[in-house]
Design a protein around this motif. Structure first.
Motif, PDB file in Angstrom:
ATOM      1  N   GLY A   1      15.376 -27.100  52.309  1.00  0.00           N
ATOM      2  CA  GLY A   1      14.567 -28.263  51.977  1.00  0.00           C
ATOM      3  C   GLY A   1      13.600 -28.727  53.037  1.00  0.00           C
ATOM      4  N   PRO A   2      13.927 -28.696  54.340  1.00  0.00           N
ATOM      5  CA  PRO A   2      12.991 -29.222  55.337  1.00  0.00           C
ATOM      6  C   PRO A   2      11.650 -28.488  55.320  1.00  0.00           C
ATOM      7  CG  PRO A   2      15.168 -29.007  56.305  1.00  0.00           C
ATOM      8  CD  PRO A   2      15.218 -28.330  54.962  1.00  0.00           C
ATOM      9  N   GLY A   3      10.601 -29.187  54.928  1.00  0.00           N
ATOM     10  CA  GLY A   3       9.277 -28.574  54.878  1.00  0.00           C
ATOM     11  C   GLY A   3       9.154 -27.458  53.873  1.00  0.00           C
ATOM     12  N   LEU A   4       9.990 -27.451  52.836  1.00  0.00           N
ATOM     13  CA  LEU A   4       9.991 -26.356  51.866  1.00  0.00           C
ATOM     14  C   LEU A   4       8.718 -26.305  51.046  1.00  0.00           C
ATOM     15  CD1 LEU A   4      11.701 -24.088  50.475  1.00  0.00           C
ATOM     16  CD2 LEU A   4      12.537 -25.868  48.919  1.00  0.00           C
ATOM     17  N   GLY A   5       8.091 -27.455  50.819  1.00  0.00           N
ATOM     18  CA  GLY A   5       6.933 -27.508  49.943  1.00  0.00           C
ATOM     19  C   GLY A   5       7.337 -27.791  48.513  1.00  0.00           C
ATOM     20  N   ARG A   6       6.321 -28.069  47.684  1.00  0.00           N
ATOM     21  CA  ARG A   6       6.611 -28.495  46.319  1.00  0.00           C
ATOM     22  C   ARG A   6       5.873 -27.667  45.272  1.00  0.00           C
ATOM     23  NH1 ARG A   6       6.300 -35.091  47.387  1.00  0.00           N
ATOM     24  NH2 ARG A   6       7.994 -35.131  48.955  1.00  0.00           N
ATOM     25  N   GLY A   7       5.340 -26.525  45.654  1.00  0.00           N
ATOM     26  CA  GLY A   7       4.614 -25.681  44.720  1.00  0.00           C
ATOM     27  C   GLY A   7       5.518 -24.705  43.984  1.00  0.00           C
ATOM     28  N   PRO A   8       4.928 -23.863  43.129  1.00  0.00           N
ATOM     29  CA  PRO A   8       5.716 -22.907  42.341  1.00  0.00           C
ATOM     30  C   PRO A   8       6.532 -21.949  43.199  1.00  0.00           C
ATOM     31  CG  PRO A   8       3.500 -23.115  41.444  1.00  0.00           C
ATOM     32  CD  PRO A   8       3.496 -23.856  42.738  1.00  0.00           C
ATOM     33  N   ARG A   9       5.953 -21.447  44.301  1.00  0.00           N
ATOM     34  CA  ARG A   9       6.706 -20.514  45.156  1.00  0.00           C
ATOM     35  C   ARG A   9       7.939 -21.196  45.731  1.00  0.00           C
ATOM     36  NH1 ARG A   9       3.957 -19.108  49.836  1.00  0.00           N
ATOM     37  NH2 ARG A   9       5.275 -17.266  50.113  1.00  0.00           N
ATOM     38  N   SER A  10       7.757 -22.435  46.161  1.00  0.00           N
ATOM     39  CA  SER A  10       8.880 -23.179  46.726  1.00  0.00           C
ATOM     40  C   SER A  10       9.965 -23.397  45.678  1.00  0.00           C
ATOM     41  CB  SER A  10       8.401 -24.519  47.262  1.00  0.00           C
ATOM     42  OG  SER A  10       7.407 -24.351  48.243  1.00  0.00           O
ATOM     43  N   SER A  11       9.565 -23.734  44.455  1.00  0.00           N
ATOM     44  CA  SER A  11      10.522 -23.973  43.389  1.00  0.00           C
ATOM     45  C   SER A  11      11.297 -22.706  43.050  1.00  0.00           C
ATOM     46  CB  SER A  11       9.795 -24.505  42.148  1.00  0.00           C
ATOM     47  OG  SER A  11      10.708 -24.769  41.114  1.00  0.00           O
ATOM     48  N   GLN A  12      10.598 -21.573  42.975  1.00  0.00           N
ATOM     49  CA  GLN A  12      11.264 -20.315  42.659  1.00  0.00           C
ATOM     50  C   GLN A  12      12.202 -19.877  43.780  1.00  0.00           C
ATOM     51  OE1 GLN A  12       7.927 -17.799  41.813  1.00  0.00           O
ATOM     52  NE2 GLN A  12       7.549 -18.737  39.813  1.00  0.00           N
ATOM     53  N   LEU A  13      11.791 -20.143  45.022  1.00  0.00           N
ATOM     54  CA  LEU A  13      12.653 -19.798  46.142  1.00  0.00           C
ATOM     55  C   LEU A  13      13.928 -20.639  46.106  1.00  0.00           C
ATOM     56  CD1 LEU A  13      13.242 -18.367  48.817  1.00  0.00           C
ATOM     57  CD2 LEU A  13      11.928 -20.151  49.972  1.00  0.00           C
ATOM     58  N   LEU A  14      13.782 -21.938  45.845  1.00  0.00           N
ATOM     59  CA  LEU A  14      14.944 -22.805  45.760  1.00  0.00           C
ATOM     60  C   LEU A  14      15.921 -22.310  44.701  1.00  0.00           C
ATOM     61  CD1 LEU A  14      16.557 -25.427  46.290  1.00  0.00           C
ATOM     62  CD2 LEU A  14      15.041 -26.560  44.643  1.00  0.00           C
ATOM     63  N   GLU A  15      15.412 -22.017  43.514  1.00  0.00           N
ATOM     64  CA  GLU A  15      16.289 -21.578  42.435  1.00  0.00           C
ATOM     65  C   GLU A  15      16.962 -20.253  42.782  1.00  0.00           C
ATOM     66  OE1 GLU A  15      16.210 -21.326  37.546  1.00  0.00           O
ATOM     67  OE2 GLU A  15      14.402 -21.880  38.672  1.00  0.00           O
ATOM     68  N   HIS A  16      16.220 -19.364  43.438  1.00  0.00           N
ATOM     69  CA  HIS A  16      16.806 -18.081  43.853  1.00  0.00           C
ATOM     70  C   HIS A  16      17.926 -18.292  44.873  1.00  0.00           C
ATOM     71  CE1 HIS A  16      17.308 -14.058  45.384  1.00  0.00           C
ATOM     72  NE2 HIS A  16      16.950 -14.463  46.596  1.00  0.00           N
ATOM     73  N   ILE A  17      17.668 -19.135  45.857  1.00  0.00           N
ATOM     74  CA  ILE A  17      18.675 -19.376  46.894  1.00  0.00           C
ATOM     75  C   ILE A  17      19.941 -19.969  46.282  1.00  0.00           C
ATOM     76  CG2 ILE A  17      19.226 -20.755  48.941  1.00  0.00           C
ATOM     77  CD1 ILE A  17      17.351 -18.492  49.565  1.00  0.00           C
ATOM     78  N   LEU A  18      19.765 -20.942  45.399  1.00  0.00           N
ATOM     79  CA  LEU A  18      20.929 -21.586  44.795  1.00  0.00           C
ATOM     80  C   LEU A  18      21.721 -20.622  43.917  1.00  0.00           C
ATOM     81  CD1 LEU A  18      19.477 -25.099  43.866  1.00  0.00           C
ATOM     82  CD2 LEU A  18      20.911 -24.481  45.803  1.00  0.00           C
ATOM     83  N   ASN A  19      21.041 -19.678  43.290  1.00  0.00           N
ATOM     84  CA  ASN A  19      21.730 -18.696  42.463  1.00  0.00           C
ATOM     85  C   ASN A  19      22.419 -17.617  43.301  1.00  0.00           C
ATOM     86  OD1 ASN A  19      21.295 -19.649  39.825  1.00  0.00           O
ATOM     87  ND2 ASN A  19      19.197 -18.881  39.845  1.00  0.00           N
ATOM     88  N   ALA A  20      21.736 -17.186  44.357  1.00  0.00           N
ATOM     89  CA  ALA A  20      22.218 -16.023  45.108  1.00  0.00           C
ATOM     90  C   ALA A  20      23.240 -16.375  46.186  1.00  0.00           C
ATOM     91  CB  ALA A  20      21.034 -15.295  45.743  1.00  0.00           C
ATOM     92  N   TYR A  21      23.212 -17.621  46.693  1.00  0.00           N
ATOM     93  CA  TYR A  21      24.050 -17.943  47.850  1.00  0.00           C
ATOM     94  C   TYR A  21      24.899 -19.187  47.619  1.00  0.00           C
ATOM     95  CZ  TYR A  21      20.678 -14.704  49.720  1.00  0.00           C
ATOM     96  OH  TYR A  21      19.894 -13.599  49.905  1.00  0.00           O
ATOM     97  N   ARG A  22      25.300 -19.395  46.387  1.00  0.00           N
ATOM     98  CA  ARG A  22      26.043 -20.603  46.048  1.00  0.00           C
ATOM     99  C   ARG A  22      27.502 -20.526  46.471  1.00  0.00           C
ATOM    100  NH1 ARG A  22      25.838 -20.483  39.562  1.00  0.00           N
ATOM    101  NH2 ARG A  22      23.659 -20.835  40.083  1.00  0.00           N
ATOM    102  N   ASP A  23      27.939 -19.413  47.043  1.00  0.00           N
ATOM    103  CA  ASP A  23      29.333 -19.280  47.430  1.00  0.00           C
ATOM    104  C   ASP A  23      29.606 -19.762  48.843  1.00  0.00           C
ATOM    105  OD1 ASP A  23      27.828 -17.241  48.536  1.00  0.00           O
ATOM    106  OD2 ASP A  23      29.501 -15.832  48.579  1.00  0.00           O
TER     107      ASP A  23
END
Length: 531
Positions: A320-342
């Motif tokens: 989140g720190p300085g992640l940005g709010r555009g489409p790339r940032s949103s897709q990265l967030l969703e990927h991280i939450l899916n791939a590293y939620r353990d």
């Protein structure tokens, strides 16, 4: 957690009544309070007692406490001069006055006393100050302006014990001696309260009533949570933390978080940033490992993300720190939450903004989406400030503290995550719906851009070292706030200070948390003045 309790005026009164019902007389409680206060004055302000002590007493039980203080000080040879703004009216206050009468120096305070005790109004007062108490409050304030140390009994007169509202004419205290439980209003008006000392008056089990009183961890709880780093530990055993953010032009947020993670004892810090930010991280935090976001083309995330970074090896992850709010940032967030939620996860800043944005687009609540996205995670903390929390709620954050605490608690339950709401005080709610825990530390030095990124790095590092979400959140907020208090004291104020002063104070703050706190007999907690 064997926490201290932070009570409203009604909750404090209920504890007194429970103790009385269990066999402790009401005058016994008054005697214990006044005696403990006198002992604290003798111990901490002995060098200021040669000119005597001025006491100002009201008509209620707070005034009764002042009479007991006067009697106990007089017993050891201190000259005490007491001004009764109003004659005592409650049975216990009348009894205290009669007990103290033989020991008092008759006549009003002469103005030369260097210690002034404010026993005019207690926890039952609400609203404006009225004569003749207002005139007595003015005299207390003038004495403080003249260099006297003002010591308030339970609360400074005119401060609402529940809301923290300060009536016009209420005299600020240098020290507040609080009886049995910390009154909520004291934490909401720390600048008016000064040093806050909690004294044991024998409430025993009554202090632990099962209600909505806030929790304040004992210092020994925090020390126990902070697991020692072994003398022969290597970097892999001190926690590997990854911080994802740093969109182009916003590398500073990740830099601050990475520095904080390392300052919290992390053995390795990975800064996962936009390609344009890699050089800035490498130049500014050479101890961190700077890597680019695991994508150039969003469509290739599933193919290259896990192998392109070291995220799969981290012990905790902050995003989140300085992640940005555009489409790339949103897709990265969703990927991280899916791939590293353990693994333990901290969500802050732009990650929270994006969660709220996606929830709005889907027509669902942010709490519901957060629960869905983190449903397999064993430890999640999110750290919004008021604006971010309002966005997550979809409505303004309540201004009333009861409603604010309830909104925070309900969001934690619905989202399934531990939520830290930054503020004064900082509040932490857990998914099990327990009363909120507070961290009442800090100064306006923290009211600056980047302060939240430092907090994120601290909490992420503690989670990477094995602390549970509540433990990591409370310890992180505590050391963050205490470092601000130390830095502000060193600087002599806030102006001229930056987050560099905060970083410089962190080692001292850590030592204060890691070492056992030994309070004098009868003292349950001692919070330094934030100013």
């Amino acid at each position: 957690m064997n926490a201290l309790r932070v009570t409203t005026a009604a909750e404090a009164a209920a504890r007194d009544q429970a103790a009385i019902a269990a066999g402790t007389g009401s005058f016994e409680l008054m005697l214990a309070a006044g005696t403990a206060a006198a002992a604290a004055i003798l111990r901490d302000y002995a060098g200021r007692l040669s000119h005597g002590v001025a006491l100002f007493a009201g008509s209620g039980n707070n005034g009764g406490d002042a009479y007991i203080v006067a009697a106990q000080l007089a017993r050891v040879g201190v000259a005490v001069r007491l001004h009764a703004a109003v004659p005592p009216r409650t049975p216990d206050a009348v009894r205290a006055m009669l007990l103290a009468a033989p020991a008092l120096v008759h006549g009003d305070p002469n103005g030369h006393e260097r210690v002034v005790v404010d026993g005019l109004l207690g926890t039952g007062h609400q609203g404006a100050l009225r004569e003749p108490v207002l005139a007595a409050c003015t005299r207390v304030a003038r004495a403080r302006d003249g260099g006297a140390t003002v010591i308030a009994l339970d609360v400074p007169s005119g401060l609402d014990a529940t809301t923290g509202e300060v009536a016009d004419g209420s005299p600020a205290a240098d020290t507040t001696l609080c009886f049995g439980t910390i009154k909520r209003g004291l934490l909401l008006a720390r600048g008016h309260v000064g040093r806050l000392v909690l004294l044991d008056i024998g409430l025993a089990g009554a202090a632990d009533r099962d209600d909505d009183a806030w929790h304040l961890p004992h210092a020994d709880d925090v020390q126990r949570w902070l697991r020692p780093i072994a003398w022969n530990a290597h970097k892999g055993q001190r926690g590997r933390v990854a911080i994802v953010g740093g969109h182009e032009g916003m590398a500073g947020a990740v830099i601050l978080a990475a520095r904080a993670a390392l300052a919290a004892g992390a053995g390795l810090a990975h800064a996962i940033v936009d390609t344009a930010s890699v050089a800035a991280v490498q130049l500014t935090v050479p101890q961190a490992l700077a890597e680019r976001w695991p994508l150039h083309d969003p469509a290739s995330l599933a193919e290259e993300g896990a192998e392109a970074t070291t995220l799969h090896r981290c012990d905790a992850l902050a995003i989140g720190p300085g992640l940005g709010r555009g489409p790339r940032s949103s897709q990265l967030l969703e990927h991280i939450l899916n791939a590293y939620r353990d693994r333990p996860l901290l969500l802050d800043a732009d990650a929270l903004w994006l969660i709220a944005e996606v929830a709005h687009a889907l027509g669902t609540e942010a709490a519901v989406l957060m629960r869905h996205w983190t449903r397999h995670s064993r430890a999640v903390v999110c750290t919004p400030h008021d604006g971010e929390f309002a966005r997550l709620l979809g409505t303004a954050v309540p201004s009333a503290w009861d409603a604010r605490a309830e909104a925070l608690r309900q969001f934690a339950v619905r989202s399934g995550v531990t939520v830290l709401l930054k503020g004064t005080p900082t509040m932490v709610a857990t998914p099990d719906g327990r009363p909120v825990t507070v961290a009442p530390y800090g100064t306006p030095l923290l009211a600056t851009g980047g302060s939240g990124d430092v907090l994120s790095g601290l909490i992420a590092a503690l989670m990477g070292q094995g602390l549970a979400p509540l433990e990591a959140a409370v310890c992180g907020a505590t050391v963050h706030g205490r470092a601000a208090e130390i830095a502000t004291a060193r600087l002599g104020g806030v102006r001229g200070g930056t987050l560099e002063a905060l970083f410089d104070a962190l080692p001292t703050a850590w030592r204060g948390l890691e070492h056992a706190v030994v309070h004098p007999p009868g003292v349950l907690a001692d919070l330094p003045s934030p100013t």
